[in-house]
Design a protein around this motif. Structure first.
Motif, PDB file in Angstrom:
ATOM      1  N   GLY A   5     -17.158 -13.608 -36.547  1.00  0.00           N
ATOM      2  CA  GLY A   5     -17.047 -13.495 -35.091  1.00  0.00           C
ATOM      3  C   GLY A   5     -15.632 -13.215 -34.622  1.00  0.00           C
ATOM      4  O   GLY A   5     -15.432 -12.700 -33.533  1.00  0.00           O
ATOM      5  N   GLY A   6     -14.644 -13.573 -35.435  1.00  0.00           N
ATOM      6  CA  GLY A   6     -13.253 -13.263 -35.134  1.00  0.00           C
ATOM      7  C   GLY A   6     -12.764 -13.801 -33.799  1.00  0.00           C
ATOM      8  O   GLY A   6     -13.349 -14.714 -33.206  1.00  0.00           O
ATOM      9  N   ILE A   7     -11.663 -13.210 -33.341  1.00  0.00           N
ATOM     10  CA  ILE A   7     -11.065 -13.625 -32.069  1.00  0.00           C
ATOM     11  C   ILE A   7     -12.029 -13.356 -30.907  1.00  0.00           C
ATOM     12  O   ILE A   7     -12.012 -14.067 -29.904  1.00  0.00           O
ATOM     13  N   GLU A   8     -12.902 -12.359 -31.078  1.00  0.00           N
ATOM     14  CA  GLU A   8     -13.867 -12.060 -30.017  1.00  0.00           C
ATOM     15  C   GLU A   8     -14.736 -13.282 -29.711  1.00  0.00           C
ATOM     16  O   GLU A   8     -14.831 -13.721 -28.564  1.00  0.00           O
ATOM     17  N   TYR A   9     -15.366 -13.841 -30.732  1.00  0.00           N
ATOM     18  CA  TYR A   9     -16.254 -14.970 -30.483  1.00  0.00           C
ATOM     19  C   TYR A   9     -15.481 -16.248 -30.208  1.00  0.00           C
ATOM     20  O   TYR A   9     -15.949 -17.115 -29.471  1.00  0.00           O
ATOM     21  N   TRP A  10     -14.286 -16.374 -30.772  1.00  0.00           N
ATOM     22  CA  TRP A  10     -13.435 -17.514 -30.425  1.00  0.00           C
ATOM     23  C   TRP A  10     -13.215 -17.520 -28.911  1.00  0.00           C
ATOM     24  O   TRP A  10     -13.374 -18.542 -28.246  1.00  0.00           O
ATOM     25  N   THR A  11     -12.862 -16.366 -28.377  1.00  0.00           N
ATOM     26  CA  THR A  11     -12.585 -16.234 -26.946  1.00  0.00           C
ATOM     27  C   THR A  11     -13.860 -16.402 -26.124  1.00  0.00           C
ATOM     28  O   THR A  11     -13.859 -17.115 -25.111  1.00  0.00           O
ATOM     29  N   ARG A  12     -14.946 -15.773 -26.557  1.00  0.00           N
ATOM     30  CA  ARG A  12     -16.209 -15.850 -25.821  1.00  0.00           C
ATOM     31  C   ARG A  12     -16.772 -17.259 -25.792  1.00  0.00           C
ATOM     32  O   ARG A  12     -17.513 -17.618 -24.869  1.00  0.00           O
ATOM     33  N   PHE A  35     -12.683 -21.058 -26.315  1.00  0.00           N
ATOM     34  CA  PHE A  35     -11.588 -21.764 -26.982  1.00  0.00           C
ATOM     35  C   PHE A  35     -10.249 -21.171 -26.558  1.00  0.00           C
ATOM     36  O   PHE A  35     -10.164 -20.029 -26.128  1.00  0.00           O
ATOM     37  N   PRO A  36      -9.165 -21.946 -26.688  1.00  0.00           N
ATOM     38  CA  PRO A  36      -7.858 -21.473 -26.208  1.00  0.00           C
ATOM     39  C   PRO A  36      -7.311 -20.299 -27.007  1.00  0.00           C
ATOM     40  O   PRO A  36      -7.545 -20.184 -28.211  1.00  0.00           O
ATOM     41  N   VAL A  37      -6.592 -19.454 -26.294  1.00  0.00           N
ATOM     42  CA  VAL A  37      -5.937 -18.278 -26.878  1.00  0.00           C
ATOM     43  C   VAL A  37      -4.492 -18.283 -26.407  1.00  0.00           C
ATOM     44  O   VAL A  37      -4.227 -18.479 -25.221  1.00  0.00           O
ATOM     45  N   GLU A  38      -3.586 -18.082 -27.348  1.00  0.00           N
ATOM     46  CA  GLU A  38      -2.159 -18.026 -27.034  1.00  0.00           C
ATOM     47  C   GLU A  38      -1.735 -16.588 -26.780  1.00  0.00           C
ATOM     48  O   GLU A  38      -2.090 -15.695 -27.538  1.00  0.00           O
ATOM     49  N   THR A  39      -0.976 -16.397 -25.708  1.00  0.00           N
ATOM     50  CA  THR A  39      -0.406 -15.089 -25.393  1.00  0.00           C
ATOM     51  C   THR A  39       1.071 -15.284 -25.076  1.00  0.00           C
ATOM     52  O   THR A  39       1.565 -16.418 -25.067  1.00  0.00           O
ATOM     53  N   ALA A  40       1.758 -14.210 -24.769  1.00  0.00           N
ATOM     54  CA  ALA A  40       3.178 -14.287 -24.436  1.00  0.00           C
ATOM     55  C   ALA A  40       3.420 -15.112 -23.173  1.00  0.00           C
ATOM     56  O   ALA A  40       4.499 -15.665 -22.988  1.00  0.00           O
ATOM     57  N   THR A  77      -4.277 -19.757 -22.678  1.00  0.00           N
ATOM     58  CA  THR A  77      -5.336 -19.606 -21.685  1.00  0.00           C
ATOM     59  C   THR A  77      -6.691 -19.742 -22.376  1.00  0.00           C
ATOM     60  O   THR A  77      -6.766 -19.804 -23.606  1.00  0.00           O
ATOM     61  N   SER A  78      -7.730 -19.765 -21.590  1.00  0.00           N
ATOM     62  CA  SER A  78      -9.084 -19.677 -22.139  1.00  0.00           C
ATOM     63  C   SER A  78      -9.965 -18.985 -21.122  1.00  0.00           C
ATOM     64  O   SER A  78      -9.695 -19.012 -19.920  1.00  0.00           O
ATOM     65  N   GLN A  79     -10.992 -18.352 -21.631  1.00  0.00           N
ATOM     66  CA  GLN A  79     -11.962 -17.653 -20.795  1.00  0.00           C
ATOM     67  C   GLN A  79     -13.158 -18.578 -20.545  1.00  0.00           C
ATOM     68  O   GLN A  79     -13.405 -19.484 -21.343  1.00  0.00           O
TER      69      GLN A  79
END
Length: 140
Positions: free
Chosen positions: A103-110, A113-118, A122-124
């Motif tokens: 599922g990769g980062i796609e399903y992690w995000t969907r 779960f939290p995602v780190e950016t510059a 955040t989380s969706q």
């Protein structure tokens, strides 16, 4: 029958999913999660605590960055990408205990779960087609 049992047992031995990885992170289970995408993908957003190690760099850099006794979980973009599979194979060639996060980062995000950016972490909102809206586990 025994071939089917072995097939599914092997899948569980060598694959994991975002919900299980998140739960293991929260429980403090020791492992290193490796984002095998290139620099643009990493900058777009990655799993907090992940190590950025593009697949092509694994043979030359893995031993300097990750203790060979530490389990590794690889991920890439998602179901339409086999980058995490190639990364897991590279780690297996080096003797690491490794799993691929399907599922990769796609399903992690969907799955919310939290995602780190510059700009920070955040989380969706949870996509109801991929996970229950009220819990981190699908009870499956």
């Amino acid at each position: 029958m025994s071939e089917a049992i072995q097939f599914f047992a092997d899948r569980l031995r060598f694959q994991t999913d975002p919900s299980d990885v998140y739960a293991a992170q929260q429980a403090g289970t020791p492992f290193v999660i490796v984002d095998s995408r290139g620099e643009p993908g990493w900058r777009q957003g990655h799993i907090p605590g992940a190590l950025h190690l593009p697949t092509t760099d694994i043979p030359a850099r893995a031993a300097d960055l990750i203790d060979p006794a530490t389990p590794v979980i690889t991920y890439c973009w998602g179901n339409g990408c086999n980058g995490a599979t190639r990364a897991a194979l590279a780690f297996a060639h080096l003797g690491y205990e490794v799993k691929e996060m399907i599922g990769g980062i796609e399903y992690w995000t969907r799955e919310g779960f939290p995602v780190e950016t510059a700009v920070g972490t955040t989380s969706q909102p949870i996509d109801p087609l991929t996970a229950p809206l009220t819990t981190i586990t699908c009870d499956c």
